[in-house]
Enzyme design. Structure first.
Site, PDB file in Angstrom:
ATOM      1  CG  HIS A  57      -1.807   1.187   1.327  1.00 55.93           C
ATOM      2  ND1 HIS A  57      -3.072   1.215   0.778  1.00 55.93           N
ATOM      3  CD2 HIS A  57      -1.623   2.402   1.905  1.00 55.93           C
ATOM      4  CE1 HIS A  57      -3.626   2.398   1.008  1.00 55.93           C
ATOM      5  NE2 HIS A  57      -2.774   3.130   1.690  1.00 55.93           N
ATOM      6  CG  HIS A 108     -10.136   3.129   3.308  1.00 59.76           C
ATOM      7  ND1 HIS A 108     -10.808   3.205   4.507  1.00 59.76           N
ATOM      8  CD2 HIS A 108      -8.821   3.204   3.620  1.00 59.76           C
ATOM      9  CE1 HIS A 108      -9.941   3.339   5.494  1.00 59.76           C
ATOM     10  NE2 HIS A 108      -8.732   3.341   4.985  1.00 59.76           N
TER      11      HIS A 108
END
Length: 758
Positions: A57, A108
């Site tokens: 990420h 998300h």
């Protein structure tokens, strides 16, 4: 050994102490590399920082090698208007007259499956802070949502929570939600996609960047206190690993407070206006570990940080927990000593907690962090911020050829029933159930939102200059052919912006894919990156930034490859913005179809709804056709309405226009295609249906011819309550009921129980 006391000195004294690096997502060779960098084993806090910052990420370690192609494909002319681009918190575009616009979309996904409401809410909060960190005022949000099958039990759990999270946070911030998309497909079961987009405005001279410059300058943490929520998000960090015998309940998903963020926005804007900020970074994924290492790595010196000064909301937090916490509504700023008092005064006026946690030093590339008076981190920040780069294996899947073999779709015996099946399907039905939970007009500058191909906002109340934004993707198209699929997403987002009357100026993206360790997935990813980069170059609009989300899969089955493409355009006067709605004139309006229609059903919604599966090739796309459409629309004063044709084809576009206006429509399908079914449901690209008055039709057709855009008159509005299209005759009331009832029937029970909307 108790990790609370695992200092740098302890790491030196006990070099062979076992460490849970594998549990934190680090490979053997990565752990060995960290030890080589430090010349010793890392302390617990250092291991935490490296593990979170070297995560997929944060580090983009599997995608960097391919993302560089965006830069290779960007010409100097394209780059001229980009004030901040790839690698910054958000892309910033100069739109003239001293004004700039920033926009970005970010994922998300995994938190929104674990805890749908908070996962989606903090996704909105995080992207808003990315925009704030550029020196901008956030002015609007959008959302791109994808769920499993609409009638699946888990979708019943996830969707209401996600929608309430998006709406609850955005509404509380006072930011209009100006558009988005909601897609249902079995591949997203167990792995929904929640992509949040934010737009902000600023003056060119107010641009802020994330760097720590100037020895002696102070490092200020401000906003909410730091707690235990969010540990385990990006970081995959479990506190039990770091604290012997601890009995802690740590929510892996961050807990958001939109009202605290609203105050933080206003506080940041006053800090910027006062000129007291040298550099700034938001705290999102990886929390303080990310903010300190990125600020220090981008600066011209080093940084010293004292974790004892961090305002906490939990007792006995270890250094690792403080650094990895992803508590929301926090920012980190670099401030000169002479401006410190003024900075603190502004924070106090907004009742925002601020703390001096460190300072910039003249020790180049050294990050020293202390806790309880002892060093817990002593490392080069550049090595934390710049993780490993992997050129993972990629190969065209063996199954790709078979997938692209087209099975002709079954022609329906009853076109009216086919139309009802299409408009009532979860793929095409009304999204009112979702969008009515969002505030679209707060702040008073929303020009187009609901039922608009692109959201349109006024950004200058004197000149009425505005921006138009759209984000699109079809994972079905992209799985059939990744390069064509992403070009179709680019074309649709571009076209959606264009038909409002805006001129596209920049691209952003959110690239959602499965595991990068799967060569099939990496091939899809590489193809999509090259397709988007080359397509943007063809359109001469730069990619200003983006986001990559990997490991989106359930078990070993990846999601449909979903490269969401966002386009931002500028419209000189929002009063000229073109909308969807028919009925803006008393007399009947003439409908004209722009673009050519072919028999193209690979990856189409008809293929999905009719049970034809997924096979064939997606529609052909020529981006030169999109440019010609842009030339046709910009400055065009001949139109009363326009709607792009994409999923569901001409039928879906006209049904939506007719239902919303309450006006009947009579279509000449023979003018579109010799096959009525193809005319109604084909998803050929680069098409728009426009409306105009009878006295302007000839001029409109002449303009289209002059711009090289195929155009044909296909019908007109009527005073009846029916849609008549060739042999098809359907009452609008029946279509409206079919279109509007699907989502309320599926999810209406959840409103009130799981939603902020009563």
């Amino acid at each position: 050994m108790t990790v609370h006391n695992d200092t740098v000195d302890a790491a030196k004294a006990d070099p062979d102490a076992p460490q849970p690096y594998a549990e934190l997502g680090l490979k053997d060779d990565e752990y060995a590399r960290i030890k080589s960098i430090l010349g010793r084993r890392p302390s617990a806090a250092e291991l935490t920082m490296y593990s979170v910052m070297w995560s997929e990420h944060c580090s983009y370690k599997s995608s960097k090698v391919h993302l560089r192609y965006f830069g290779d494909a960007t010409t100097p002319e394209m780059a001229e208007k980009i004030l901040a681009g790839i690698g910054e918190n958000a892309g910033v575009v100069d739109i003239g007259d001293g004004n700039a616009v920033t926009f970005r979309v970010e994922s998300h996904n995994h938190p929104s499956y674990v805890e749908p409401h908070q996962g989606a809410a903090t996704g909105v909060g995080g992207i808003v802070r990315d925009i704030m960190a550029m020196g901008a005022r956030p002015i609007a949000v959008m959302d791109q949502l994808r769920f499993g099958a609409a009638d699946a039990p888990d979708t019943q759990r996830v969707l209401p929570g996600v929608v309430s999270g998006v709406g609850g946070y955005g509404n509380s911030l006072g930011l209009p939600n100006i558009g988005g998309e909601t897609v249902f497909d079995e591949s997203y079961a167990g792995n929904p996609l929640v992509n949040a987009l934010c737009v902000g405005t600023l003056k060119v001279e107010d641009l802020k960047l994330a760097f720590a410059s100037g020895a002696g300058n102070k490092v200020i943490l401000f906003g909410s206190r730091t707690g235990l929520d969010g540990i385990g998000g990006v970081s995959v960090l479990a506190s039990e690993t770091f604290e012997d015998g601890a009995e802690r309940k740590l929510p892996a998903v961050q807990v958001g407070d939109p009202f605290a963020e609203k105050v933080l926005i206003e506080c940041c804007l006053e800090l910027y206006s006062a000129g007291v900020v040298v550099g700034i970074q938001d705290l999102g994924g990886a929390g303080l570990a990310c903010a300190t290492s990125e600020l220090a790595a981008a600066g011209d010196g080093g940084m010293r940080v004292n974790l004892d000064a961090v305002p906490l909301r939990a007792e006995n937090m270890s250094a690792a927990e403080i650094l990895a916490s992803e508590s929301q509504e926090r920012m980190c700023a670099v401030v000169t000593p002479e401006n410190l008092e003024r900075f603190q005064e502004i924070c106090a006026r907004w009742d925002v907690i601020c703390a001096e946690i460190g300072e910039v030093t003249d020790e180049k590339d050294r990050l020293l962090i202390t806790h309880h008076g002892e060093a817990v981190v002593d490392a080069p920040p550049s090595t934390i911020d710049d993780g490993p780069v992997y050129d993972r294996p990629w190969a065209r899947p063996q199954w790709q050829d078979e997938l692209q073999v087209y099975t002709p779709v079954e022609r329906p015996a009853d076109l009216k029933q086919a139309l009802l099946d299409m408009v009532s399907s979860s793929a095409l039905c009304s999204r009112d159930f979702i969008t009515e939970q969002y505030d679209r007009y707060v702040r008073g500058n929303t020009v187009k939102a609901k039922y608009s191909d692109a959201g349109v906002l006024r950004i200058d109340e004197e000149s009425n200059r505005g921006v138009a934004v759209s984000a699109d993707c079809s994972g079905r198209y992209t799985k059939l052919d990744p390069k064509t699929g992403v070009r179709l997403a680019l074309a649709e987002a571009y076209r959606n912006v264009v038909i409002t009357g805006a001129r596209p100026v920049a691209v952003t993206n959110c690239l959602n894919f499965g595991s990068p360790e799967n060569p099939d997935v990496m091939w899809q990813f590489r193809e999509a990156v090259h397709g988007l980069a080359d397509g943007s170059t063809e359109l001469a609009i730069p990619v200003s930034g983006g986001n990559v989300s990997f490991y989106n899969q359930t078990g070993t089955e990846p999601i449909l490859p979903t490269p969401v493409v966002g386009i931002l355009g500028v419209i000189e006067d929002v009063h000229d913005a073109i909308g969807h709605d028919l009925g803006t004139v008393e007399d009947s309006e003439v409908l004209v179809l722009l673009g050519d229609t072919d028999d193209e059903f690979g990856g189409s919604i008809w293929q999905q709804v009719s049970g034809g599966g997924l096979n064939g090739m997606p529609p052909r796309v020529d981006l030169a056709d999109e440019e010609r459409l842009a030339d046709f629309f910009v400055g065009n004063q001949l139109l009363t309405a326009a709607h792009d044709l994409s999923e569901g084809g001409l039928a879906q576009a006209v049904v939506e226009m007719a239902i919303r206006s309450g006006r009947g429509v009579n279509l000449d399908l023979a003018a579109v295609h010799e096959d009525e079914f193809v005319a109604l449901f084909s998803e050929s690209a680069s098409r728009v249906v426009v409306a105009t008055t009878a006295d302007r039709v000839d001029v409109l057709l002449e303009r289209a011819q002059a711009k090289g855009v195929p155009a044909v008159r296909i019908g007109e509005t009527t005073d009846t309550d029916d849609l008549v299209a060739g042999s098809l005759n359907a009452p609008l009331a029946e279509l409206k009921k079919a279109w509007e009832s699907t989502l309320p029937d599926l999810f209406g029970h959840a409103v009130g129980a799981n939603s902020v909307v009563e």
